[in-house]
Design a protein around this motif. Structure first.
Motif, PDB file in Angstrom:
ATOM      1  N   CYS A  57      66.278  19.197  27.049  1.00  0.00           N
ATOM      2  CA  CYS A  57      66.774  18.194  26.118  1.00  0.00           C
ATOM      3  C   CYS A  57      65.601  17.446  25.514  1.00  0.00           C
ATOM      4  O   CYS A  57      64.437  17.653  25.884  1.00  0.00           O
ATOM      5  CB  CYS A  57      67.741  17.235  26.820  1.00  0.00           C
ATOM      6  N   VAL A  58      65.894  16.529  24.606  1.00  0.00           N
ATOM      7  CA  VAL A  58      64.838  15.815  23.907  1.00  0.00           C
ATOM      8  C   VAL A  58      64.017  14.959  24.866  1.00  0.00           C
ATOM      9  O   VAL A  58      62.804  14.785  24.679  1.00  0.00           O
ATOM     10  CB  VAL A  58      65.428  14.962  22.759  1.00  0.00           C
ATOM     11  N   LYS A  59      64.625  14.459  25.929  1.00  0.00           N
ATOM     12  CA  LYS A  59      63.869  13.663  26.897  1.00  0.00           C
ATOM     13  C   LYS A  59      62.858  14.523  27.633  1.00  0.00           C
ATOM     14  O   LYS A  59      61.710  14.120  27.858  1.00  0.00           O
ATOM     15  CB  LYS A  59      64.822  12.984  27.881  1.00  0.00           C
ATOM     16  N   ALA A  65      54.829  12.136  26.896  1.00  0.00           N
ATOM     17  CA  ALA A  65      54.387  10.960  26.141  1.00  0.00           C
ATOM     18  C   ALA A  65      54.120   9.771  27.060  1.00  0.00           C
ATOM     19  O   ALA A  65      53.278   8.922  26.757  1.00  0.00           O
ATOM     20  CB  ALA A  65      55.431  10.592  25.085  1.00  0.00           C
ATOM     21  N   VAL A  66      54.825   9.716  28.206  1.00  0.00           N
ATOM     22  CA  VAL A  66      54.642   8.591  29.117  1.00  0.00           C
ATOM     23  C   VAL A  66      53.340   8.721  29.910  1.00  0.00           C
ATOM     24  O   VAL A  66      52.913   7.776  30.568  1.00  0.00           O
ATOM     25  CB  VAL A  66      55.861   8.449  30.047  1.00  0.00           C
ATOM     26  N   LEU A  67      52.683   9.872  29.826  1.00  0.00           N
ATOM     27  CA  LEU A  67      51.378  10.024  30.463  1.00  0.00           C
ATOM     28  C   LEU A  67      50.280   9.294  29.685  1.00  0.00           C
ATOM     29  O   LEU A  67      49.183   9.088  30.204  1.00  0.00           O
ATOM     30  CB  LEU A  67      51.002  11.509  30.566  1.00  0.00           C
ATOM     31  N   SER A  68      50.580   8.917  28.471  1.00  0.00           N
ATOM     32  CA  SER A  68      49.578   8.302  27.610  1.00  0.00           C
ATOM     33  C   SER A  68      49.064   6.997  28.199  1.00  0.00           C
ATOM     34  O   SER A  68      49.829   6.165  28.683  1.00  0.00           O
ATOM     35  CB  SER A  68      50.172   8.042  26.223  1.00  0.00           C
ATOM     36  N   SER A  69      47.751   6.798  28.101  1.00  0.00           N
ATOM     37  CA  SER A  69      47.165   5.549  28.587  1.00  0.00           C
ATOM     38  C   SER A  69      47.622   4.355  27.762  1.00  0.00           C
ATOM     39  O   SER A  69      47.528   3.213  28.206  1.00  0.00           O
ATOM     40  CB  SER A  69      45.638   5.646  28.553  1.00  0.00           C
ATOM     41  N   VAL A  71      50.689   3.878  27.081  1.00  0.00           N
ATOM     42  CA  VAL A  71      52.057   3.620  27.527  1.00  0.00           C
ATOM     43  C   VAL A  71      52.109   3.209  28.997  1.00  0.00           C
ATOM     44  O   VAL A  71      52.742   2.222  29.351  1.00  0.00           O
ATOM     45  CB  VAL A  71      52.936   4.872  27.298  1.00  0.00           C
ATOM     46  N   ARG A  72      51.420   3.944  29.837  1.00  0.00           N
ATOM     47  CA  ARG A  72      51.532   3.746  31.281  1.00  0.00           C
ATOM     48  C   ARG A  72      50.586   2.652  31.763  1.00  0.00           C
ATOM     49  O   ARG A  72      49.627   2.280  31.091  1.00  0.00           O
ATOM     50  CB  ARG A  72      51.229   5.044  32.020  1.00  0.00           C
ATOM     51  N   LEU A  73      50.892   2.117  32.943  1.00  0.00           N
ATOM     52  CA  LEU A  73      49.993   1.177  33.597  1.00  0.00           C
ATOM     53  C   LEU A  73      48.746   1.919  34.068  1.00  0.00           C
ATOM     54  O   LEU A  73      48.836   3.046  34.568  1.00  0.00           O
ATOM     55  CB  LEU A  73      50.692   0.533  34.796  1.00  0.00           C
ATOM     56  N   ALA A  74      47.588   1.278  33.935  1.00  0.00           N
ATOM     57  CA  ALA A  74      46.341   1.958  34.270  1.00  0.00           C
ATOM     58  C   ALA A  74      45.496   1.218  35.295  1.00  0.00           C
ATOM     59  O   ALA A  74      44.475   1.739  35.744  1.00  0.00           O
ATOM     60  CB  ALA A  74      45.514   2.191  33.005  1.00  0.00           C
ATOM     61  N   SER A  75      45.895  -0.006  35.690  1.00  0.00           N
ATOM     62  CA  SER A  75      45.157  -0.741  36.712  1.00  0.00           C
ATOM     63  C   SER A  75      46.087  -1.752  37.353  1.00  0.00           C
ATOM     64  O   SER A  75      47.088  -2.159  36.751  1.00  0.00           O
ATOM     65  CB  SER A  75      43.937  -1.449  36.108  1.00  0.00           C
ATOM     66  N   ARG A 621      59.672   3.789  25.610  1.00  0.00           N
ATOM     67  CA  ARG A 621      58.267   3.781  25.196  1.00  0.00           C
ATOM     68  C   ARG A 621      57.869   5.056  24.466  1.00  0.00           C
ATOM     69  O   ARG A 621      56.690   5.284  24.203  1.00  0.00           O
ATOM     70  CB  ARG A 621      57.381   3.570  26.425  1.00  0.00           C
ATOM     71  N   VAL A 622      58.858   5.893  24.138  1.00  0.00           N
ATOM     72  CA  VAL A 622      58.598   7.168  23.462  1.00  0.00           C
ATOM     73  C   VAL A 622      59.120   7.079  22.031  1.00  0.00           C
ATOM     74  O   VAL A 622      60.317   6.886  21.809  1.00  0.00           O
ATOM     75  CB  VAL A 622      59.269   8.332  24.220  1.00  0.00           C
ATOM     76  N   ASP A 623      58.236   7.215  21.060  1.00  0.00           N
ATOM     77  CA  ASP A 623      58.597   7.004  19.654  1.00  0.00           C
ATOM     78  C   ASP A 623      59.749   7.889  19.208  1.00  0.00           C
ATOM     79  O   ASP A 623      60.678   7.425  18.533  1.00  0.00           O
ATOM     80  CB  ASP A 623      57.379   7.243  18.753  1.00  0.00           C
TER      81      ASP A 623
END
Length: 717
Positions: A57-59, A65-69, A71-75, A621-623
């Motif tokens: 599916c589209v999800k 896309a949620v792996l993007s720095s 988007v995701r928390l990084a620290s 968080r995904v365009d």
């Protein structure tokens, strides 16, 4: 990031669709994400996995896309003296959590510390979280958001069959049966790759009956659509069983040989005659009769339920009524037939099997069973008497925050959006002395925390999940997480070291997921959900293994022990009860916890849309997903819209006894005129769960998300 193609599984729903992930540097695909090293990831078909056979599916397609720095928390983040969340070192963040949890325990006792998990955690994480709560913190106050998913079906399945596994047969059996009654499920939007099974059912000459107050995209595919008032599914099932008896369609041989409790169940059903059920549900008598004809005509048939009948204050009784219908017609425990539940969350099945539910230990063992406590305590290396007893269920735990429970460790959940009576739960969370959240993104709940830890997600870690069929799967690490991100297992290991006192308790909390799974195998051995015969190697080689799968007994001779194949189909020989018989459970209709009245004359029901998932913490968080589903809405019938003077797109206020939500009107004849629908993925003024009723099922402790009384008001400029 490794420059290889990795076969893995989607992070979202309980289908756990197979997919391949490839670093974009190896392909010409459009970049879907920007992990730590700046390269994207391509999602491609994985046709070898039998559940989705390549379809996504589209999800699923946009999951990287949620792996993007961006988007995701990084620290790690800690709350400063000024009240803002600020970046911090891991040492500082972990020390703050240890002080917050340990200090609360010292001052107020172990049960003043709560733990709240999620149905998206891997089996390894769920297992370790439950162990951490009971062994390190010593608290009974642990539950998870899967309580909001299919707990009523689990309770009813245990009552009837002695075992709860969402589907007791593989999805591949659905197209081969003769008729399916699909109750309160909309797979066309909630799990689109599964819709093909129902399409193939019809192509093979079978029939599909859909029970839903809305004419959903799934209901449009049905041969018969029954649209009951929300909260009346119990009466509907009883009315169908009444007709099965009255028309002589029961399977008397099956009832006599494979069940108990029929006489009382039949008597209860006979009190629900068709005209009475029509008045309660709004489903006409001719439709009731047609449903019985379609369901009873073929040799094979199934009843499948989902959140519609389950998320009610009488959800366990409602599912029991649908199981009774299946039993009376001789369906469960026969090939290509039976009752099943379509689990929602990605690891909703495994998440409750291995210890993050308030009343259960690993292997789906009961926390109150002395033998179960002794077995698990031996694996954990602790005294059985040291293990706390059952604690509060999910909503009750959240409701106790700030009073009995003063500190909370939360992993992989967003109750500020997902809990019923959400404004109240947000208040309770804000009243905590201390809150620590482990998550991938800064959810609405994480934004309220004292400490937020950025943890790895699906493509950044290895672990197992258990899909809606009871198929245990291996999700593989495909990309390297950002440098300041750690796994949940490492978090629990470090906290155990800080909180456990003498005896090096952190050694009992390994960080390698395969090592954790090996311990889980031992802990589950002999339990209802026995994973002891499953290994990472088998999962990789066999595309998953169905539980129960016990380990082979040690052979008397040096010969090789025979490996258990797993159990794709349950109950073919006997049910998991003491006498091997399925149990009818007599039930009777009762009203919803909150019926419409003069002040609140309309019923609200809630659900999902295809482009968002659960509380939306990640999908919002995904365009591409936001373009398809940018925000909440109120779905209402044209007659209701005229009554309040609202046109398409106008802001409409929906008001319940718990609060007020505002969203644009979506006017359609696909919904009953006495009902409105809101999706629950959004926070803010359109938060549907501001309105929902936390009335709890007495057995499953499931809140009544699916029916509450509201009034509508057009919002004037």
């Amino acid at each position: 990031m490794r420059n290889t193609v990795t076969s893995t599984h989607c992070p979202y729903c309980a289908l756990q669709c197979g997919m391949n992930l490839t670093p974009a540097v190896l392909s010409s695909a459009v970049r879907l994400a920007s992990p730590a090293d700046g390269r994207g990831v391509e999602v491609s078909e994985r046709a070898d996995f039998p559940v989705n056979r390549g379809a996504l599916c589209v999800k699923g397609r946009t999951a990287p896309a949620v792996l993007s720095s961006a988007v995701r928390l990084a620290s790690p983040l800690v709350r400063s003296a000024a009240g803002t969340l600020e970046p911090a070192s891991w040492e500082e963040a972990l020390d703050r959590i240890a002080d917050g949890l340990g200090g609360t325990r010292a001052l107020h006792g172990a049960d003043a510390v709560g733990v709240f998990g999620g149905g998206g955690l891997t089996n390894e994480k769920a297992y370790t979280l439950g162990k951490f709560a009971r062994v390190v913190l010593g608290t009974s106050q642990i539950d998870y958001n899967g309580r909001f998913c299919m707990s009523s079906a689990a309770a009813a399945g245990n009552l009837a069959f002695g075992l709860d596994r969402g589907l007791p047969f593989p999805l591949e059996d659905i197209p081969k049966t003769g008729c399916v009654i699909l109750v309160g499920s909309n797979p066309a939007e909630t799990m689109p790759p599964a819709l093909r099974y129902f399409t193939e059912l019809k192509e093979n000459g079978g029939t599909l009956i859909v029970v839903d107050p809305r004419r959903t995209r799934t209901a449009e595919q049905a041969d018969l659509h029954l649209a009951p008032r929300p909260g009346t599914d119990l009466a509907l099932a009883l009315g169908l069983l009444h007709l099965v008896v009255a028309e002589g369609r029961t399977d008397e041989g099956y009832i006599r040989e494979r069940t108990t409790g029929w006489e009382d169940t039949r008597a209860a059903a006979m009190a629900h005659w068709p005209e009475y059920v029509e008045r309660i549900t709004g489903v006409s008598v001719p439709q009731l009769r047609e449903a019985v004809r379609l369901f009873c005509a073929p040799e094979h048939a199934m009843v499948l339920t989902a959140r519609g009948p389950e998320q009610q204050a009488k959800g366990t009784d409602t599912v029991s009524a649908w199981i009774n219908l299946a039993l009376a017609t001789g369906r469960p425990g026969r090939p290509l037939s039976g009752y099943g539940c379509l689990t929602g969350q990605g690891n909703g099945q495994g998440g409750r099997e291995h210890g993050q539910k308030a009343d259960q230990l690993p292997g789906y063992r009961k926390l109150t069973d002395p033998a179960a406590r002794a077995h698990v305590a031996e694996v954990w290396g602790v005294d059985p008497d040291s293990l706390p007893g059952p604690g509060r269920s999910a909503y009750e735990l959240l409701d106790a925050l700030g009073s009995d429970i003063r500190a909370l460790l939360l992993m992989g959940s967003n109750p500020v959006v997902s809990a019923p009576r959400a404004a109240h739960i947000e208040e309770r969370i804000r009243s905590l002395d201390f809150l620590a959240v482990c998550d991938v993104v800064l959810s609405e709940t994480a934004a309220l925390a004292d400490v937020v830890l950025p943890v790895t997600q699906w493509a950044e870690e290895t672990g197992t999940t258990t899909n809606l069929e009871g198929r245990v799967l291996l999700r593989r690490r495909a990309v390297t997480p950002p440098p300041d991100v750690r796994g949940d297992l490492e978090v629990l290991h470090e906290l155990a070291a800080r909180l456990g006192g003498e005896g090096s308790p952190e050694k009992r909390f390994p960080t390698d997921p395969e090592e954790v799974f090996e311990e889980l195998r031992r802990a589950s051995a002999g339990g209802p959900a026995d994973y002891s015969g499953i290994t990472y190697r088998r999962l990789a080689e066999e595309n998953g293994v169905f539980w129960p799968c016990p380990a082979p007994e040690a052979p008397a001779e040096p010969a090789v022990a025979e490996v258990h194949p797993g159990t794709p189909r349950l109950f073919l020989d006997r049910f998991a009860t003491e006498d091997g018989r399925a149990r009818f459970v007599p039930v009777s209709h009762r009203a919803a916890a909150e019926e419409p009245d003069e002040e609140y004359p309309v019923l609200l029901t809630t659900g999902r849309v295809v482009a968002q998932y659960q509380s939306g913490a990640q999908t919002r968080r995904v365009d591409e997903l936001n373009a398809a589903a940018p925000g909440p809405f109120v779905e209402l019938h044209p007659r209701l819209a005229r009554r309040i003077g609202a046109a398409e797109g106008d802001p409409v206020a929906v008001v319940s006894r718990r609060g007020r939500a505002v969203a644009p009107a979506r006017i359609t004849t696909a919904i009953r005129a006495d009902t409105v629908f809101m999706p629950f993925h959004w926070a803010g003024e359109g938060r549907a769960n501001t309105l929902t009723n936390p009335a709890l099922d007495p057995t499953s402790r499931m809140p009544e998300f699916k029916a509450c009384a509201v009034r509508l008001e057009a919002v004037r400029p």
